[in-house]
Write a protein that holds these residues in place. Structure first.
Motif, mmCIF file in Angstrom:
data_model
loop_
_atom_site.group_PDB
_atom_site.id
_atom_site.type_symbol
_atom_site.label_atom_id
_atom_site.label_comp_id
_atom_site.label_asym_id
_atom_site.label_seq_id
_atom_site.Cartn_x
_atom_site.Cartn_y
_atom_site.Cartn_z
ATOM 1 N N ASP A 74 0.925 -1.288 -0.588
ATOM 2 C CA ASP A 74 0.235 -0.055 0.122
ATOM 3 C C ASP A 74 0.364 1.297 0.122
ATOM 4 O O ASP A 74 1.620 1.164 0.251
ATOM 5 C CB ASP A 74 -0.999 0.346 1.042
ATOM 6 C CG ASP A 74 -1.994 -0.874 1.255
ATOM 7 O OD1 ASP A 74 -2.543 -0.973 -0.030
ATOM 8 O OD2 ASP A 74 -1.881 -2.323 2.281
ATOM 9 N N ARG A 150 -14.199 5.628 3.088
ATOM 10 C CA ARG A 150 -13.004 5.574 1.699
ATOM 11 C C ARG A 150 -12.611 6.228 0.983
ATOM 12 O O ARG A 150 -12.012 6.967 0.461
ATOM 13 C CB ARG A 150 -12.808 4.288 1.538
ATOM 14 C CG ARG A 150 -12.157 2.938 2.557
ATOM 15 C CD ARG A 150 -11.163 1.946 1.842
ATOM 16 N NE ARG A 150 -10.352 1.867 1.580
ATOM 17 C CZ ARG A 150 -8.891 0.718 1.758
ATOM 18 N NH1 ARG A 150 -10.331 -0.323 1.126
ATOM 19 N NH2 ARG A 150 -8.148 0.401 1.381
ATOM 20 N N LYS A 183 -7.496 0.066 -8.126
ATOM 21 C CA LYS A 183 -8.708 0.378 -6.968
ATOM 22 C C LYS A 183 -9.383 0.730 -6.401
ATOM 23 O O LYS A 183 -9.723 1.697 -7.018
ATOM 24 C CB LYS A 183 -7.474 -0.632 -5.826
ATOM 25 C CG LYS A 183 -7.217 0.472 -4.712
ATOM 26 C CD LYS A 183 -6.409 0.297 -3.707
ATOM 27 C CE LYS A 183 -5.836 0.872 -1.894
ATOM 28 N NZ LYS A 183 -4.782 0.414 -1.595
ATOM 29 N N HIS A 184 -11.324 0.651 -6.220
ATOM 30 C CA HIS A 184 -11.054 -1.052 -6.138
ATOM 31 C C HIS A 184 -12.137 -1.654 -7.269
ATOM 32 O O HIS A 184 -13.684 -0.887 -7.054
ATOM 33 C CB HIS A 184 -11.375 -1.632 -4.652
ATOM 34 C CG HIS A 184 -10.586 -1.075 -4.115
ATOM 35 N ND1 HIS A 184 -10.756 -0.017 -3.168
ATOM 36 C CD2 HIS A 184 -10.152 -1.301 -2.987
ATOM 37 C CE1 HIS A 184 -9.814 0.743 -2.243
ATOM 38 N NE2 HIS A 184 -8.711 -0.718 -2.281
ATOM 39 N N TYR A 230 -13.811 -5.740 -3.177
ATOM 40 C CA TYR A 230 -14.174 -7.191 -1.661
ATOM 41 C C TYR A 230 -15.781 -7.651 -2.339
ATOM 42 O O TYR A 230 -16.789 -8.339 -1.686
ATOM 43 C CB TYR A 230 -14.732 -6.114 -0.491
ATOM 44 C CG TYR A 230 -12.822 -5.893 0.359
ATOM 45 C CD1 TYR A 230 -12.303 -7.549 -0.236
ATOM 46 C CD2 TYR A 230 -12.621 -5.363 0.729
ATOM 47 C CE1 TYR A 230 -11.343 -7.542 0.801
ATOM 48 C CE2 TYR A 230 -11.633 -5.367 1.477
ATOM 49 C CZ TYR A 230 -10.432 -6.277 1.363
ATOM 50 O OH TYR A 230 -9.249 -6.571 2.381
ATOM 51 N N ASP A 262 -8.347 -8.172 -3.983
ATOM 52 C CA ASP A 262 -8.195 -7.122 -2.610
ATOM 53 C C ASP A 262 -8.028 -8.183 -1.784
ATOM 54 O O ASP A 262 -8.613 -9.858 -1.919
ATOM 55 C CB ASP A 262 -9.691 -6.430 -2.235
ATOM 56 C CG ASP A 262 -9.239 -5.719 -1.067
ATOM 57 O OD1 ASP A 262 -7.718 -5.583 -1.051
ATOM 58 O OD2 ASP A 262 -9.983 -4.271 -0.753
ATOM 59 N N GLU A 483 -11.018 3.289 7.689
ATOM 60 C CA GLU A 483 -11.469 1.559 6.315
ATOM 61 C C GLU A 483 -12.673 0.834 7.174
ATOM 62 O O GLU A 483 -11.638 0.721 8.155
ATOM 63 C CB GLU A 483 -10.367 1.194 5.815
ATOM 64 C CG GLU A 483 -10.314 -0.298 4.728
ATOM 65 C CD GLU A 483 -8.838 -0.370 4.407
ATOM 66 O OE1 GLU A 483 -7.956 -0.279 4.378
ATOM 67 O OE2 GLU A 483 -8.811 -2.069 4.030
HETATM 68 C C1 BGC Z 1 -7.544 -2.891 1.070
HETATM 69 C C2 BGC Z 1 -7.356 -2.652 0.345
HETATM 70 C C3 BGC Z 1 -5.414 -2.640 0.529
HETATM 71 C C4 BGC Z 1 -5.281 -4.258 0.745
HETATM 72 C C5 BGC Z 1 -3.471 -4.624 1.957
HETATM 73 C C6 BGC Z 1 -7.401 -4.617 2.245
HETATM 74 O O1 BGC Z 1 -8.019 -4.647 3.353
HETATM 75 O O2 BGC Z 1 -8.806 -2.786 0.880
HETATM 76 O O3 BGC Z 1 -6.901 -1.566 -0.469
HETATM 77 O O4 BGC Z 1 -4.711 -2.189 -0.658
HETATM 78 O O5 BGC Z 1 -6.378 -4.610 2.350
HETATM 79 O O6 BGC Z 1 -3.056 -3.692 2.476
#
Ligand code: BGC
Length: 742
Positions: A74, A150, A183-184, A230, A262, A483
């Motif tokens: 990330d 987010r 993403k996503h 997701y 993801d 998140e």
């Molecule tokens: C998130 C992603 C992130 C991934 C790796 C997931 O929970 O939705 O955006 O890149 O985790 O950390």
């Protein structure tokens, strides 16, 4: 530069003396030829090995063939600190602090694609230094509701603005041999129950609102990676979805990169095999407990898939397609010996963070010209937890370990040292924790005083101050801009409304700076003369904010989303629970159906249709000078191919150099389907000295005239009259010109 590793060397030495270098290692050959050669040499288990994770953030290369492991990380705003190989625990490295760049809402608010290019380049260099081959970003899901947890990571509500801003980010990062993983994909517009939400949306809204950013990322940005979301669409998870991934992304858009799941987003081997997933990460499979060690063999695209191929349940057709894409990714990144050096925390990266932050800050309101501050010899009271709280830690996967972060209070103190007297009052207590996944801010924000005492202190001090600057808003803790959950309400938390009202009542030079990635209610708007949207600005937050407040920077940010007065004004909240947050299907807690009943009417498209006057309109933003946008014209009032060129004059009518964002919206006057009153289709940022005028050229194409025709499943531009409206905010369109498409 990378050098041949030992295995590679052994391989070369064991070749007959007269033999050529294997094609896959021959950099004079094209990538596709090298892929063909490598693919032929790989065993079944080597192929299986490259299509799933081997640790939290890496997947295997092919050691025997000299292909290194592949590392990803990330996230959209900076390179995340390393966790242990197989656990969500900090690895404790001492070389993984980074520059925290402003969140992507701020980048979008610059309305300046060249800022995206700087951003992608700087982040790419940080990734290279840290040995990361792919960055899990940018995030570009559409802002559908101000409750979206987010939204701060994304680029706002408008598909066109998102499309223009995402492309340079990707291109400038990938120029360095670092892949972007956009993403996503797709329809992950809220966080609550994100694994269970089944989005029901019309094809038109899907194509016109939710997909264009991804389409631009693929077709124009040529993204090498894309992350499945997701949630669920048409009863298939978006990490292996036959429509969004297989049909649209791969068949229709010709995406030649990899689809990455993801983390934990893959749920079904058969769908993963057939529906376009190429690399599986983060999965919790087969009854293994969450985060159990050595789970990788149990991934959907691992041993069970290999066995199924060996048993003849699948041919290698799908596997070879996946491996081909992964190899392409290798040759573009890890096997690319032309990759430049990386740099971490360079002065240039800080300068980029500062530039983007200063340019993205939005001056929402400035009654009586309170801003810029006239600070000489003045007493300035700074109020609020967000004036001192580090915001780079928290928020979920985009959390960072910043090398440094200048708080708003420190930024002002540095800038005004020896000029003003600065005092501080806490005002409210919000979230005092400050740690994410083992990274802690090290701040002790504990304050046990009662809310009334904190307000009282702020009010008393405010009475004696020349200016009060309140830094409030949200933070990165759960149920805020974070998140995993959505916000529970649009109101400001922690009693801030009371604080702001009380302070503004005793000081008429009150400035409120809102730190968030989302709109918040402002019931006290009329009592507070100046309001600034300060986003999550990263390492240089304080410097950038001080620069705008003092007037070293003339603010030029514009809102990338509609700032509603309250939730009643939001399309997604106008149809009851079914439209947000959705309704559990059959009363079971398995699938929650969320129907985007507002269809294409998201953001200003909705407020226009309902004739709602939001608090601040999409594209709104003031500066310390004024501009006049005038004399819109076109040389071709009739177009047969749909291409249009427009000319418009912009004059700086104030007395300070500054930048304006010229925005063009189109209206389809005669249409067989219901269309929005106007839609953004072009914009340009222009910098002007006082008194100067520039003629700006804007262009639109046939796609800009089109809607998604659900009958033919294609874009359709209908002949007839169109109007182009131009101005410098969606509610300040001062010019228009008509034209006809024949
Ligand atoms: C998130 C992603 C992130 C991934 C790796 C997931 O929970 O939705 O955006 O890149 O985790 O950390």
């Amino acid at each position: 530069m990378r050098h041949l590793n030992v295995l590679n060397l052994v391989l070369l030495l064991t070749l007959p003396l007269c033999a050529q270098k294997p094609v896959y290692l021959d950099e004079t050959k094209g990538i596709e030829e090298r892929i063909d050669d490598a693919l032929k040499r790989m065993t079944l288990s080597e192929k299986i090995g490259v299509i799933h994770a081997q640790s939290k953030f890496s997947s295997a290369g092919v050691k025997r063939l000299g292909m290194p492991d592949f590392w990803t990380d990330d996230g959209p705003h900076g390179v995340r600190p390393d966790v242990l190989w197989d656990e969500w625990v900090q690895a404790g490295q001492t070389n993984d602090s980074c520059v925290a760049f402003p969140a992507l809402t701020c980048l979008a608010a610059t309305w300046n694609p060249s800022m995206s290019a700087l951003y992608g380049h700087a982040l790419g260099e940080e990734a290279l230094y840290r040995g990361k081959d792919m960055i899990l970003g940018p995030g570009i899901n559409i802002y559908r509701t101000p409750l979206g947890g987010r939204n701060f990571e994304y680029m706002g509500e408008d598909p066109y603005l998102t499309s223009r801003m995402v492309v340079p980010y990707i291109q400038s990062m990938q120029e360095l041999g670092v892949a972007s993983c956009v993403k996503h994909y797709c329809l992950n517009n809220d966080e609550e129950y994100r694994h269970n939400v089944n989005v029901i949306v019309s094809d038109r809204a899907l194509r016109e609102i939710y997909l264009p950013g991804f389409e631009a990322a693929v077709k124009e940005g040529k993204a090498w990676g894309l992350m499945g979301a997701y949630n669920i669409y048409k009863d298939e998870h978006n990490c292996h979805n036959s429509i969004t991934l297989k049909k649209i992304l791969k068949e229709e858009w010709d995406f030649d990169g990899v689809v990455v799941s993801d983390w934990g987003g893959a749920h079904d081997m058969d769908q993963a095999v057939k529906n376009g997933l190429d690399m599986e990460f983060g999965t919790w499979t087969d009854g293994l407990a969450l985060n159990a060690s050595n789970a990788y063999d149990n991934y959907h695209l691992s041993k069970s898939y290999q066995k199924a191929i060996e048993q003849g349940r699948y041919s290698t057709k799908e596997l070879d397609d996946k491996v081909r894409r992964v190899l392409r990714l290798f040759f573009r990144t890890t096997m690319n010996k032309q990759r430049p050096y990386g740099f971490l925390c360079s002065e240039e990266h800080y300068a980029t963070a500062r530039k983007v932050a200063s340019e993205g800050i939005v001056l929402l309101q400035n009654e009586g010209g309170v801003l810029p501050l006239k600070p000489q010899g003045k007493k300035i009271l700074v109020v609020g937890e967000n004036a001192i709280k580090m915001m780079t830690v928290g928020g979920g996967s985009s959390s960072l370990k910043a090398q440094h972060e200048i708080s708003p209070l420190d930024g002002l103190k540095q800038r005004l040292a020896g000029i003003s007297e600065i005092d501080y009052a806490r005002g409210y207590v919000g979230d005092v924790t400050g740690n994410y996944d083992g990274v802690t801010t090290g701040q002790n924000l504990k304050d046990d005083r009662k809310p009334e005492q904190l307000v009282e202190e702020a009010v008393e001090k405010a009475k004696a101050a020349d200016y009060v600057i309140i830094f409030g808003g949200l933070n990165k803790s759960d149920y805020q801009d974070c998140e995993g959950h959505d916000r529970k309400a649009m109101e400001l938390p922690y009693g801030q409304d009371e604080l702001i009202k009380s302070v503004a009542a005793v000081n008429s030079n009150t400035v409120y700076v809102n730190i968030s990635g989302n709109a918040v209610c402002m019931p006290w708007r009329k009592q507070v003369p100046a309001i600034v949207q300060g986003w999550f600005l990263g390492s240089e937050a304080g410097t950038a904010l001080a620069s705008v407040l003092v007037g070293d920077t003339n603010p030029s940010g514009r809102l990338p989303f509609t700032w509603y007065n309250n939730l009643d004004e939001v399309g997604a909240h106008s149809f009851g629970e079914a439209a947000f947050p959705g309704i559990w299907r059959d009363g079971k807690k398995d699938i929650i159906d969320e129907e985007y009943k507002e269809g294409i009417y998201v953001g200003y498209r909705w407020t226009d249709k309902q004739k709602i006057k939001p608090l601040f309109a999409f594209g709104h933003g003031l500066g310390y000078t004024t501009f006049k946008v005038s004399n819109l014209r076109t040389e071709n009032p009739v177009t047969t191919d749909g291409n249009m060129t427009y000319y418009v004059d912009v004059t700086n009518t104030g007395d300070m150099e500054g930048s304006d964002v010229v925005q063009l919206y189109l209206t389809d006057v005669e249409s067989s389907v219901d269309r929005p009153a106007k839609e953004l289709k072009a914009f340009a940022k222009v910098s002007l000295k006082p008194g100067d005028t520039k003629t700006i050229v804007l262009k639109t194409d046939k796609r800009a005239l089109s809607f998604w025709d659900e009958g033919t499943n294609d874009w359709k531009a209908e002949p007839g009259e169109f109007v182009a409206h131009v101005g410098d905010a969606s509610d300040r369109l001062t010019c228009k010109v008509k034209f006809t498409f024949k």
